[in-house]
Write a protein that holds these residues in place. Sequence first.
Motif, mmCIF file in Angstrom:
data_model
loop_
_atom_site.group_PDB
_atom_site.id
_atom_site.type_symbol
_atom_site.label_atom_id
_atom_site.label_comp_id
_atom_site.label_asym_id
_atom_site.label_seq_id
_atom_site.Cartn_x
_atom_site.Cartn_y
_atom_site.Cartn_z
ATOM 1 N N ASP A 1 92.607 78.531 52.412
ATOM 2 C CA ASP A 1 93.157 79.564 53.276
ATOM 3 C C ASP A 1 94.362 78.954 53.991
ATOM 4 O OD1 ASP A 1 93.735 81.325 55.405
ATOM 5 O OD2 ASP A 1 91.671 82.065 55.437
ATOM 6 N N ALA A 2 95.562 79.239 53.490
ATOM 7 C CA ALA A 2 96.765 78.626 54.060
ATOM 8 C C ALA A 2 97.030 79.110 55.478
ATOM 9 C CB ALA A 2 97.963 78.932 53.168
ATOM 10 N N SER A 3 96.645 80.334 55.781
ATOM 11 C CA SER A 3 96.890 80.873 57.118
ATOM 12 C C SER A 3 95.997 80.233 58.164
ATOM 13 C CB SER A 3 96.686 82.393 57.124
ATOM 14 O OG SER A 3 97.564 83.029 56.230
ATOM 15 N N ASP A 4 94.833 79.775 57.758
ATOM 16 C CA ASP A 4 93.888 79.170 58.699
ATOM 17 C C ASP A 4 93.652 77.693 58.406
ATOM 18 O OD1 ASP A 4 92.437 79.402 60.978
ATOM 19 O OD2 ASP A 4 90.750 80.492 60.095
ATOM 20 N N SER A 5 94.354 77.143 57.440
ATOM 21 C CA SER A 5 94.392 75.699 57.157
ATOM 22 C C SER A 5 93.018 75.080 56.935
ATOM 23 C CB SER A 5 95.110 74.952 58.304
ATOM 24 O OG SER A 5 96.427 75.412 58.438
ATOM 25 N N PHE A 6 92.235 75.657 56.027
ATOM 26 C CA PHE A 6 90.988 75.006 55.619
ATOM 27 C C PHE A 6 90.741 75.274 54.144
ATOM 28 C CE2 PHE A 6 89.392 79.251 56.613
ATOM 29 C CZ PHE A 6 88.452 79.484 55.623
ATOM 30 N N TYR A 7 89.926 74.398 53.532
ATOM 31 C CA TYR A 7 89.573 74.550 52.123
ATOM 32 C C TYR A 7 88.061 74.560 51.993
ATOM 33 C CZ TYR A 7 88.710 69.494 52.305
ATOM 34 O OH TYR A 7 88.235 68.243 52.647
ATOM 35 N N LEU A 8 87.590 75.070 50.868
ATOM 36 C CA LEU A 8 86.153 75.056 50.583
ATOM 37 C C LEU A 8 85.947 75.007 49.079
ATOM 38 C CD1 LEU A 8 85.232 78.170 49.515
ATOM 39 C CD2 LEU A 8 85.714 78.674 51.909
ATOM 40 N N ARG A 9 84.802 74.476 48.703
ATOM 41 C CA ARG A 9 84.409 74.451 47.288
ATOM 42 C C ARG A 9 82.908 74.424 47.176
ATOM 43 N NH1 ARG A 9 82.014 69.886 45.147
ATOM 44 N NH2 ARG A 9 82.554 67.817 45.945
ATOM 45 N N PRO A 10 82.364 74.880 46.035
ATOM 46 C CA PRO A 10 80.927 74.710 45.811
ATOM 47 C C PRO A 10 80.561 73.229 45.801
ATOM 48 C CG PRO A 10 81.880 76.241 44.221
ATOM 49 C CD PRO A 10 83.024 75.579 44.923
ATOM 50 N N ASP B 1 83.413 74.955 64.726
ATOM 51 C CA ASP B 1 84.685 75.658 64.599
ATOM 52 C C ASP B 1 84.997 75.978 63.139
ATOM 53 O OD1 ASP B 1 87.470 76.450 65.617
ATOM 54 O OD2 ASP B 1 87.946 74.880 64.170
ATOM 55 N N LEU B 2 84.831 74.997 62.261
ATOM 56 C CA LEU B 2 85.154 75.216 60.858
ATOM 57 C C LEU B 2 84.193 76.218 60.221
ATOM 58 C CD1 LEU B 2 86.783 74.696 58.346
ATOM 59 C CD2 LEU B 2 85.421 72.639 57.929
ATOM 60 N N LEU B 3 82.904 76.111 60.512
ATOM 61 C CA LEU B 3 81.946 77.044 59.916
ATOM 62 C C LEU B 3 82.216 78.477 60.351
ATOM 63 C CD1 LEU B 3 78.605 75.029 60.070
ATOM 64 C CD2 LEU B 3 79.955 75.600 58.042
ATOM 65 N N GLU B 4 82.689 78.659 61.572
ATOM 66 C CA GLU B 4 83.047 80.007 62.020
ATOM 67 C C GLU B 4 84.174 80.575 61.174
ATOM 68 O OE1 GLU B 4 84.692 82.316 66.044
ATOM 69 O OE2 GLU B 4 83.972 80.249 66.157
ATOM 70 N N ARG B 5 85.168 79.747 60.858
ATOM 71 C CA ARG B 5 86.279 80.208 60.027
ATOM 72 C C ARG B 5 85.843 80.431 58.584
ATOM 73 N NH1 ARG B 5 90.672 75.969 60.540
ATOM 74 N NH2 ARG B 5 89.077 74.598 61.417
ATOM 75 N N VAL B 6 84.958 79.565 58.083
ATOM 76 C CA VAL B 6 84.451 79.744 56.723
ATOM 77 C C VAL B 6 83.659 81.045 56.613
ATOM 78 C CG1 VAL B 6 82.896 78.816 54.974
ATOM 79 C CG2 VAL B 6 84.434 77.279 56.197
ATOM 80 N N ARG B 7 82.883 81.350 57.629
ATOM 81 C CA ARG B 7 82.100 82.592 57.612
ATOM 82 C C ARG B 7 83.006 83.819 57.540
ATOM 83 N NH1 ARG B 7 78.921 79.583 61.599
ATOM 84 N NH2 ARG B 7 76.949 78.960 60.600
ATOM 85 N N HIS B 8 84.179 83.727 58.123
ATOM 86 C CA HIS B 8 85.123 84.840 58.010
ATOM 87 C C HIS B 8 85.516 85.068 56.553
ATOM 88 C CE1 HIS B 8 88.614 87.390 59.064
ATOM 89 N NE2 HIS B 8 89.220 86.748 58.078
ATOM 90 N N ARG B 9 85.719 83.990 55.809
ATOM 91 C CA ARG B 9 86.140 84.114 54.409
ATOM 92 C C ARG B 9 84.955 84.367 53.483
ATOM 93 N NH1 ARG B 9 89.854 86.285 53.374
ATOM 94 N NH2 ARG B 9 91.013 85.094 54.938
#
Length: 395
Positions: free
Chosen positions: A256-265, A297-305
């Motif tokens: 997510d470039a707008s929120d500056s985080f990445y995720l993967r399985p 903080d990061l988990l809150e943003r991940v939950r949005h996505r």
Amino acid sequence: MTDIDDDPGIAVGADAFTQAGAGLEVAVVGGGAVGATTAYDLAREGADVTLYEKDQIASGSSGRAAGICYDAFADPLDAEIASDAIERFRSLSGDETFPFAECPYVWLAREGDADHADAIRDQVERMQENGVVALEADGDALADRFDALRTDDVAVAGIAGGAGYTDPAKYTACLAAAADGAGATLAPGTPVDVEIDPARVVLEDGTEREVDAVVVAAGAHTKQLLADAGLSIAMKPYRVQALVADADVGEPMCYDASDSFYLRPHPDGLLAGDGTEYVEGDPDDYDRDADPDFADDLLERVRHRLPDADLDLERAWAGLCTATPDRDPLVGELEDGIYVATGFQGHGFMRAPAIGQRLAEQVVGGEGIDAFDPTRFDGDESFEIVDGMAVESEN
């Protein structure tokens, strides 16, 4: 199941400089992914290689890496190296080596973020011109393909099919073992200093070993090792953070470039990260634990996505990446007989199979990577650290 010694994907590079390393003595300093790969390729070509690591194999940045691998680069050289690395990950992986899971990579910008949206459109267009398999998608198209992602706020996304993820520690251990099997000497728990004129390493007891080449691939410690030898490089270590959460999450990998985080399985659920600190870190004295508020903080943003994901934190940690003034790595001969590989902006692990192979080729007399020539800088440059995954337009 793959036998690493018989894999045809490995032999391609070997054919170009068959036994060109015969008679050469090489010390590789740093038992991470790049160092282990370089040692393996040098040993296969007949060089007398010793891989020195002050701790244990993969105990540094490689063991803390995210393991994301993709070829979604607009620059032709970056795309070529990334593609070669992924092909080598595929050819080396197997039941008896390390896993490599194919998984699409998505990077996106949200509505209202025009700068990142324009940059992503520009990137995808240039990737397609360079032959990278990449597609542009809006929120609706993204939702049709990946139902786990929230897409109603997505302005534009890029989708790269040539991607996947793996276990960085297992890859590194596998390549170190393969180097040993090819005739290299592994020396974990053996710190060394580097000296020049002539190129050599010095053990803790004062023993000096003069060699034909020293390859310094010691991650964040590379700068200090070379400084102690009187050599300066334009590199800064910086701290990053990541976490693993228990969750039932499938593809894609996402940035997510707008929120500056990445995720993967991840085998334990989901791996996510951000937390770049824009100050130079001390590789011998940095906090390896994540900041107290980082995970929440990061988990809150991940939950949005990933609104349907039930995320339960398993663990969080910090590691170090390395930056350069132009965001390209320093790879090649720095001084007579002294080679370096660092400054990967968080992309070192994903490029390791190709960088190690190319660096080994240069050590035994082949061409280097001109764009990554470490002598393009004086070594005393002043520059700001930039997030390695940041999306920027070149137009």
